[in-house]
Motif scaffolding. Structure first.
Motif, PDB file in Angstrom:
ATOM      1  N   ASP A 191       1.641  10.587  -4.386  1.00  0.00           N
ATOM      2  CA  ASP A 191       0.837   9.382  -4.205  1.00  0.00           C
ATOM      3  C   ASP A 191       1.394   8.238  -5.039  1.00  0.00           C
ATOM      4  OD1 ASP A 191      -1.067   9.784  -2.259  1.00  0.00           O
ATOM      5  OD2 ASP A 191      -2.295  11.021  -3.595  1.00  0.00           O
ATOM      6  N   SER A 228       4.519   7.969  -5.828  1.00  0.00           N
ATOM      7  CA  SER A 228       5.765   7.548  -5.170  1.00  0.00           C
ATOM      8  C   SER A 228       5.477   6.622  -3.992  1.00  0.00           C
ATOM      9  CB  SER A 228       6.544   8.773  -4.671  1.00  0.00           C
ATOM     10  OG  SER A 228       6.823   9.638  -5.736  1.00  0.00           O
ATOM     11  N   VAL A 229       4.390   6.912  -3.283  1.00  0.00           N
ATOM     12  CA  VAL A 229       4.008   6.035  -2.172  1.00  0.00           C
ATOM     13  C   VAL A 229       3.740   4.621  -2.708  1.00  0.00           C
ATOM     14  CG1 VAL A 229       2.158   5.515  -0.537  1.00  0.00           C
ATOM     15  CG2 VAL A 229       3.087   7.824  -0.649  1.00  0.00           C
ATOM     16  N   LEU A 230       3.001   4.555  -3.809  1.00  0.00           N
ATOM     17  CA  LEU A 230       2.683   3.240  -4.373  1.00  0.00           C
ATOM     18  C   LEU A 230       3.953   2.549  -4.890  1.00  0.00           C
ATOM     19  CD1 LEU A 230      -0.657   4.094  -6.195  1.00  0.00           C
ATOM     20  CD2 LEU A 230      -0.352   2.992  -3.979  1.00  0.00           C
ATOM     21  N   LEU A 248       6.896   2.812  -3.588  1.00  0.00           N
ATOM     22  CA  LEU A 248       7.569   2.263  -2.407  1.00  0.00           C
ATOM     23  C   LEU A 248       6.894   0.955  -1.981  1.00  0.00           C
ATOM     24  CD1 LEU A 248       8.576   4.332   0.730  1.00  0.00           C
ATOM     25  CD2 LEU A 248       7.721   2.020   0.918  1.00  0.00           C
ATOM     26  N   VAL A 249       5.564   0.973  -1.993  1.00  0.00           N
ATOM     27  CA  VAL A 249       4.820  -0.221  -1.590  1.00  0.00           C
ATOM     28  C   VAL A 249       5.148  -1.391  -2.522  1.00  0.00           C
ATOM     29  CG1 VAL A 249       2.510  -1.200  -1.396  1.00  0.00           C
ATOM     30  CG2 VAL A 249       2.969   1.079  -0.496  1.00  0.00           C
ATOM     31  N   VAL A 275      -2.306  -3.158  -6.347  1.00  0.00           N
ATOM     32  CA  VAL A 275      -1.672  -1.847  -6.156  1.00  0.00           C
ATOM     33  C   VAL A 275      -1.450  -1.195  -7.529  1.00  0.00           C
ATOM     34  CG1 VAL A 275       0.432  -0.667  -5.430  1.00  0.00           C
ATOM     35  CG2 VAL A 275      -0.597  -2.392  -3.960  1.00  0.00           C
ATOM     36  N   THR A 289      -7.927  -2.846  -2.138  1.00  0.00           N
ATOM     37  CA  THR A 289      -6.711  -2.041  -2.069  1.00  0.00           C
ATOM     38  C   THR A 289      -7.054  -0.564  -2.140  1.00  0.00           C
ATOM     39  OG1 THR A 289      -5.536  -3.815  -3.140  1.00  0.00           O
ATOM     40  CG2 THR A 289      -4.459  -1.690  -3.106  1.00  0.00           C
ATOM     41  N   LEU A 299      11.386   8.864   0.099  1.00  0.00           N
ATOM     42  CA  LEU A 299      10.036   9.422  -0.105  1.00  0.00           C
ATOM     43  C   LEU A 299       9.955  10.806   0.543  1.00  0.00           C
ATOM     44  CD1 LEU A 299       7.176   8.899  -1.184  1.00  0.00           C
ATOM     45  CD2 LEU A 299       6.629   7.799   0.983  1.00  0.00           C
ATOM     46  N   PHE A 304       3.204  11.488   4.126  1.00  0.00           N
ATOM     47  CA  PHE A 304       3.371  10.540   3.006  1.00  0.00           C
ATOM     48  C   PHE A 304       4.132   9.288   3.445  1.00  0.00           C
ATOM     49  CE2 PHE A 304       2.185  14.133   0.263  1.00  0.00           C
ATOM     50  CZ  PHE A 304       1.302  13.483  -0.581  1.00  0.00           C
ATOM     51  N   LYS A 333       1.716   7.154   5.252  1.00  0.00           N
ATOM     52  CA  LYS A 333       0.774   6.534   4.330  1.00  0.00           C
ATOM     53  C   LYS A 333       1.396   5.270   3.720  1.00  0.00           C
ATOM     54  CE  LYS A 333      -2.097   7.447   0.292  1.00  0.00           C
ATOM     55  NZ  LYS A 333      -2.635   8.453  -0.635  1.00  0.00           N
ATOM     56  N   ALA A 334       2.671   5.382   3.364  1.00  0.00           N
ATOM     57  CA  ALA A 334       3.352   4.218   2.794  1.00  0.00           C
ATOM     58  C   ALA A 334       3.433   3.084   3.813  1.00  0.00           C
ATOM     59  CB  ALA A 334       4.738   4.614   2.303  1.00  0.00           C
ATOM     60  N   SER A 337       2.113  -0.671   3.323  1.00  0.00           N
ATOM     61  CA  SER A 337       3.192  -1.634   3.099  1.00  0.00           C
ATOM     62  C   SER A 337       2.718  -3.066   3.362  1.00  0.00           C
ATOM     63  CB  SER A 337       4.369  -1.319   4.022  1.00  0.00           C
ATOM     64  OG  SER A 337       5.263  -2.419   4.014  1.00  0.00           O
ATOM     65  N   PRO A 338       3.114  -3.994   2.493  1.00  0.00           N
ATOM     66  CA  PRO A 338       2.736  -5.389   2.756  1.00  0.00           C
ATOM     67  C   PRO A 338       3.324  -5.895   4.069  1.00  0.00           C
ATOM     68  CG  PRO A 338       4.387  -5.272   1.020  1.00  0.00           C
ATOM     69  CD  PRO A 338       3.951  -3.850   1.295  1.00  0.00           C
TER      70      PRO A 338
END
Lengths: 479, 645
Positions: free
Chosen positions: A210, A212-214, A216-217, A243, B179, B252, B269, B272-273, B277-278
């Protein structure tokens, strides 16, 4: 130190003794093995009916006026405060409701609206959360029927905080992925030494997926930001900031999880989880049945009160605001006089600031509604009185403000109904009625409250700047 | 890649718009000048709004020439409004002759328009905004094939509504609490996507089985992940996606596999990203480097503007392909695409999002009539009422009907319950059907719909004021100002046992000088609808008093009852058409309109009128409008003051 390892380390850092002096008082209390002070706000809609709310005399409470009578059993646990007013102006598109709502917990000098965007100042709950919220899983909790007017809480002048209405989602937000558990306050001091001895305990093995997902974002946000004009960049900065806040939450959760797991087994918490919490969140999406049926409405208010108690009991947060009721609700059965049942209509017809201008039947209806609200607040007080919190009752370790966002149903902002319940760990002397000079800013009360939560501030909202500033911005005689 | 035409010179349509907008108001004698306008004001206005007195803080006498007037467009637009609405001069003052009225209002309009044109075209400030909840839901549907109200499931706070619509950029922010909700929404959505029971197809099982059965090597699994993301990301981002962007997702995937997750879990995952994502969550139009003048949006941005306008969702493959090839802005292609998109079932979003918001249908949920007083006003009936205007508006699209049908029509959509409520026989069942209306059934147009009539009522009676306000605000776009604070409410006769009729009470209230100015504009419209009771049933009388449904507007029109009221509104349909054009443009642009947009609105309205009011003409008018087709770079210094309507 990169960001990731900093976050991982936060859990261990917080417990290090040399940091103790930097922590606010409430947090130090926790480390010393004492339960912390909790601050709750139970704020109803529609003001009150003052002649049925304000005790006849100052000093020790004797006979309570009818709206307060449900609190008779807790007479020695409450402090009634009268004479407090909001003085802030409104600029832009406000109506009587939104003006009062935006001032309510902010006590701003001036609230502004421009192109739909509202600015005020940091609200009392958020000011408390910015200090007492650092130690807990959630810095604060805001709940209640999140209709348009619930713009009570601001974490920054332009940052209103949304209110969550759905009980299932409030519960999930507190306990998703972890077990509700009461801390063992006597052991909390020992907790520090464990953490010092084995600092690695609080740190997870590696970044979770989770996280790692953030990551990436955040990477994506950074590259996108580079392509934007400066105005648009701002919006993206906001997103990145939020975030990161979620990321801190993920880290905090890991920390609390570790701590809770140590308390499990030692604690005979006797936690009672709310029973009528449906598994499916969508059940609550539609609040219409509740709005027209006071019995269901009361169940809802009791359920959310239980969640506030649970949040305090499990130390999930120490600051909680509950926006109670709705101007749009109907009260058949609660209102037994006249023909009108719609709260907002009754407020306008019966709840003008001057009783002689009001329709007496509607005014009696308003009184009935407010007595009903008080009885629900009393239910919560009764429960908190009976819950043990490190040797004393949870109520004794709390400071609960019972109030309304308007002073009366005519959008009045003078002479608010204000009442504190709980002895706030001995910092509030209850069982009395304190009458302050006319137009004393409500902000003075808010300052007293945040100071008790550990704030060093010496002013709040318009406590010093209001034309009617009184008592050097304080409320004398609370303790 | 995309077409990059520049257009700093005055576009042709603007020049033609000038003549179009200015012409109808001109007197036949030729162009009026300031002296003529001043003469009218001297006779009718300066007495109260001049050097001596400044009622309402307005002094018109201090404006000494056209350029002074052009500098205060907001005040003078208001002057035009009150002149054309018949609010000024007040009725107790000498009447202003119609030709004087036209001369003055026309001259002011022309002066304001000329000032806008002189400044050069301005497509308005560029904006970045997040998707609305409705757009998010549809975008997820179009990406992953599941239609699921994740915003509702995780309790996202409702989108803030700026000036009536939820998609206005200034208000769409993402505070931390939101968020958190997006994280939960992504989790909930993907839980359903990967749940074989909820979906009917087992995506997780399929991914795992496929990769395992083929005995895929780690390198092959990785390649599958990369291939899949390189197909998914362009759709999610609404643009071609570089290898470096895909690589982030593959990294990822690698991290998940390294933590011994099953391949399906690793895909989850990545998805989810994407949902966080913006590039997915925000609508972004990058600036063109160095451009100081407005320019045509590039084809990719045009594709997104089109799809979010017409579908409330992301572009489909066909639209993206045309945009990537730079063909979308070709006028013939664009026309064909708009026609194709309007014909798609996805375009029902216009009814569900635009019309529902424009007609304020959300208020129906909080309509005040109660079952205590109206036992048949159940939640089921309310839901049927809510459907009617949405289905009706959608029929304008699917059958390309004139938008003036919104004022009056010879059909509507009913199911059994609603038909019974309206006293129309022969309709059975819960499904809606298109029903031809007879005059004696007293329906047709939105003002005959239960939704509108109920949400503008009080607990146990009708509210002529609320209904009048609805007509002024929603249909004509000329909302009355809010009542002053602490204004007295109508004391109800029933509460005091007095014999006065409600109309008399309201009239008494409205004679109060501070109230009268607005109420004489609002209330007559509402009384015209008083044949409909508080929940929209037709009635010939009330219990104790005869109905009084006659009205006179400040501009002199007389009517009695809804049919005649609709005739009066039809006579004002120019205002209705302009308002609808304005509302649709606000919605399409996702921002409030500014003075410069007025020309675009007038052009849309003029073309719509010329074309016989057909729905498709409204859509193509908006799509071809200057602000929809153009943008400018962000200029921090520029003033972004919004137009007050």
């Amino acid at each position: 130190m990169n960001r990731r390892s900093f976050l991982r380390g936060t859990g261990a850092c917080m417990a290090l003794p040399f940091l103790e002096s930097l922590l606010p008082r409430a947090a130090r209390a926790a480390l010393a093995g004492r339960p912390p002070l909790r601050m709750g706000i139970f704020t109803v809609t529609g003001g009150t009916v003052l002649e049925s709310w304000k005790p006849a005399a100052e000093g020790a409470l004797t006979t309570l006026p009818s709206i307060l009578r449900p609190l008779e059993f807790a007479k020695n646990d409450i402090l009634v405060l009268t004479g407090l007013s909001q003085n802030g102006k409104a600029e832009g598109k406000f109506n009587g409701h939104t003006h009062a709502a935006t001032l309510h917990l902010t006590a701003s000098d001036v609230v502004k609206e421009e192109g739909g965007k509202i600015t005020a100042s940091v609200s009392v709950d958020q000011a408390a959360a910015q200090i007492a919220g650092k130690e807990t899983f959630l810095p604060s909790l805001e709940m209640g029927l999140g209709k348009g007017e619930t713009k009570y809480s601001f974490s920054a002048p332009d940052q209103p905080i949304p209110y969550e209405a759905n009980p299932r989602l409030i519960f999930d937000r507190m306990f998703r992925g972890r077990q509700p558990e009461t801390p063992v306050w006597a052991r909390a001091g020992a907790r520090a030494s464990v953490a010092v001895a084995k600092p690695t305990v609080a740190a997870p093995a590696g970044p979770s997926l989770d996280q790692s997902v953030l990551d990436l974002v955040l990477d994506e946000s950074k590259s996108l930001r580079g392509k934007l004009g400066s105005g648009d960049q701002q919006r993206l900065d906001e997103y990145m900031e939020s975030v990161r806040a979620v990321e801190v939450r993920v880290a905090q959760m890991n920390r609390q999880q570790t701590s809770d797991s140590k308390d499990m087994g030692i604690a005979k918490s006797g936690l009672v989880l709310p029973k009528n919490l449906p598994a499916d969140a969508t059940v609550w999406k539609d609040d219409r049945p509740m709005m027209s049926d006071p019995e269901r409405h009361a169940d809802y208010i009791r359920l959310l009160s239980d969640l506030m108690i649970l949040a305090f009991q499990t130390d999930t947060t120490r600051v909680c605001t509950f926006a109670v009721g709705s101007d749009g609700a109907y009260f058949p059965g609660v209102v037994t006089v006249g023909y009108e049942r719609h709260c907002h209509t009754l407020e306008h017809q019966g709840n003008a600031a001057r009783p002689d201008l009001a329709d007496p039947i509607s005014r009696e209806a308003c009184r009935q509604i407010h007595e009903w609200y008080t009885s629900l607040f009393a239910d919560m007080i009764r429960k908190m009185k009976s819950i043990d919190d490190g040797g004393v009752s949870l109520l004794d370790n709390s400071m609960l403000l019972f109030t309304s966002y308007m002073a009366d149903g005519g959008h009045g902002r003078k002479d608010y109904p204000c009442l504190l319940a709980g002895k706030a760990q001995g910092t509030i002397k209850t069982g009395r009625h304190l009458a302050f000079e006319k137009d004393t800013p409500v902000a003075n009360l808010y300052l007293e409250m945040i100071q008790r939560m550990g704030s060093k501030a010496d002013e709040f909202g318009d406590s010093k700047t209001a034309k009617t500033a009184r008592y050097n911005g304080r409320l004398p005689g609370l303790a | 890649m995309a077409s990059q035409r520049s257009s700093s010179s005055l576009p042709l349509w603007l020049a033609s718009a000038v003549t179009l907008v200015a012409f109808p108001w001109w007197s036949a004698a030729g162009e009026p000048d300031f002296a003529q306008a001043q003469a009218v004001m001297k006779e009718h206005c300066y007495k109260c709004h001049g050097a001596e007195k400044q009622k309402g803080d307005v002094n018109l006498e201090e404006f000494k020439d056209a350029s002074a007037i052009a500098k205060e467009p907001e005040i003078w637009a208001k002057v035009v409004d009150v002149l054309r609405g018949g609010d000024m001069p007040p009725s107790k003052e000498p009447k202003m002759a119609d030709n004087s009225r036209d001369l003055l209002a026309g001259w002011v309009e022309q002066t304001l328009d000329a000032a806008i044109i002189a400044k050069g075209p301005d497509p308005g400030p560029p904006m970045i905004r997040r998707l609305t909840h409705a757009e998010y839901r549809r975008a997820v549907r179009d990406l992953f094939g599941i239609d699921f109200d994740s915003a509702g499931a995780v309790g996202m706070p409702e989108d803030p509504v700026g000036r009536g619509y939820d998609n206005l950029a200034v208000a769409l922010k993402i505070p931390p609490a939101l968020t958190e909700k997006y994280v939960s929404a992504a989790d909930e959505t993907l839980a359903r996507l990967f749940d074989p029971k909820a979906q009917g197809n087992n995506l997780a099982g399929a991914i795992n089985a496929q990769l395992r059965a083929r005995g895929a090597s780690p390198a092959q699994m990785r390649e599958t992940a990369r291939a899949l993301m390189s197909r998914l990301l362009p759709r999610a981002y609404r643009r071609p996606v570089g290898a470096d962007e895909t690589a982030r997702y593959v990294a990822l995937f690698d991290a998940a596999i390294a933590q011994r997750k099953a391949p399906a879990e690793a895909f989850r995952f990545m998805f989810k990203a994407v949902l966080l994502s913006p590039n997915f969550l925000f609508r972004v139009e990058p600036d063109r480097a160095g451009a100081t003048q407005p320019y045509h949006v590039n084809d990719l941005d045009l594709a997104s503007r089109l799809s979010f306008f017409l579908w409330s969702s992301i572009p489909d493959d066909e639209l993206l392909a045309l945009a990537s090839q730079g063909k979308l802005s070709d006028p013939a292609t664009l026309r064909a695409q708009v026609t194709r998109m309007l014909a798609s079932p996805k375009a029902k979003a216009l009814a569900e999002d635009f019309a529902a918001q424009w007609l304020q249908l959300k208020k129906l949920a909080e309509a005040r009539p109660t079952i205590e007083f109206f036992p048949t006003f159940t939640e089921e009936l309310k839901e049927s009422m809510r459907q009617e205007p949405i289905l009706f508006f959608d029929a304008l699209r699917t059958s390309n009907l004139p938008v003036t049908d919104l004022i009056d029509s010879d059909f509507t959509f009913l199911n059994g319950a609603l038909a019974e409520h309206y006293g129309i026989s022969g309709i059975k069942g819960t499904a809606f059907q298109r029903v031809a209306l007879q005059p004696e059934e007293h329906r047709g147009g939105v003002l005959g719909m239960g939704a509108v009539l109920s949400m503008t009522s009080h607990t146990f009676r009708t509210s002529p004021t609320q209904r009048g306000k609805y007509v002024l605000e929603v249909l004509l776009g000329t909302p009355p100002p809010p009542p002053p604070n602490n204004v007295a409410q109508i004391e109800d006769a029933a509460a005091h046992g007095e014999a006065k009729s409600f109309r008399e009470l309201l009239a008494q209230h409205a004679t109060d000088a501070s109230c009268a100015g607005c109420h004489k504009r609002i209330d007559p419209l509402g009384f015209g609808l008083d044949h409909y009771d508080a929940i929209g049933r037709w009635r010939e009388s009330t219990k104790d008093q005869p109905l009084d449904t006659a009205g006179v507007l400040p501009t002199g029109e007389k009517f009695d009852g809804p049919m005649e009221l609709k005739q009066v509104l039809k006579a004002k349909q120019q205002r209705f058409i302009e308002n609808l054009s304005e509302q649709m443009l606000i919605y399409a642009l996702g921002r409030e309109l500014r003075p410069a947009d007025k020309l675009a609105v007038k052009k849309i309205a003029a073309d719509l009128t010329q074309d016989g009011f057909h729905f498709s003409s409204l859509i193509s008018g908006v799509v071809n409008s200057y602000p929809f087709q153009n943008r400018r770079n962000f200029a921090p210094a520029s003033s972004t003051k919004t137009a007050a309507r």
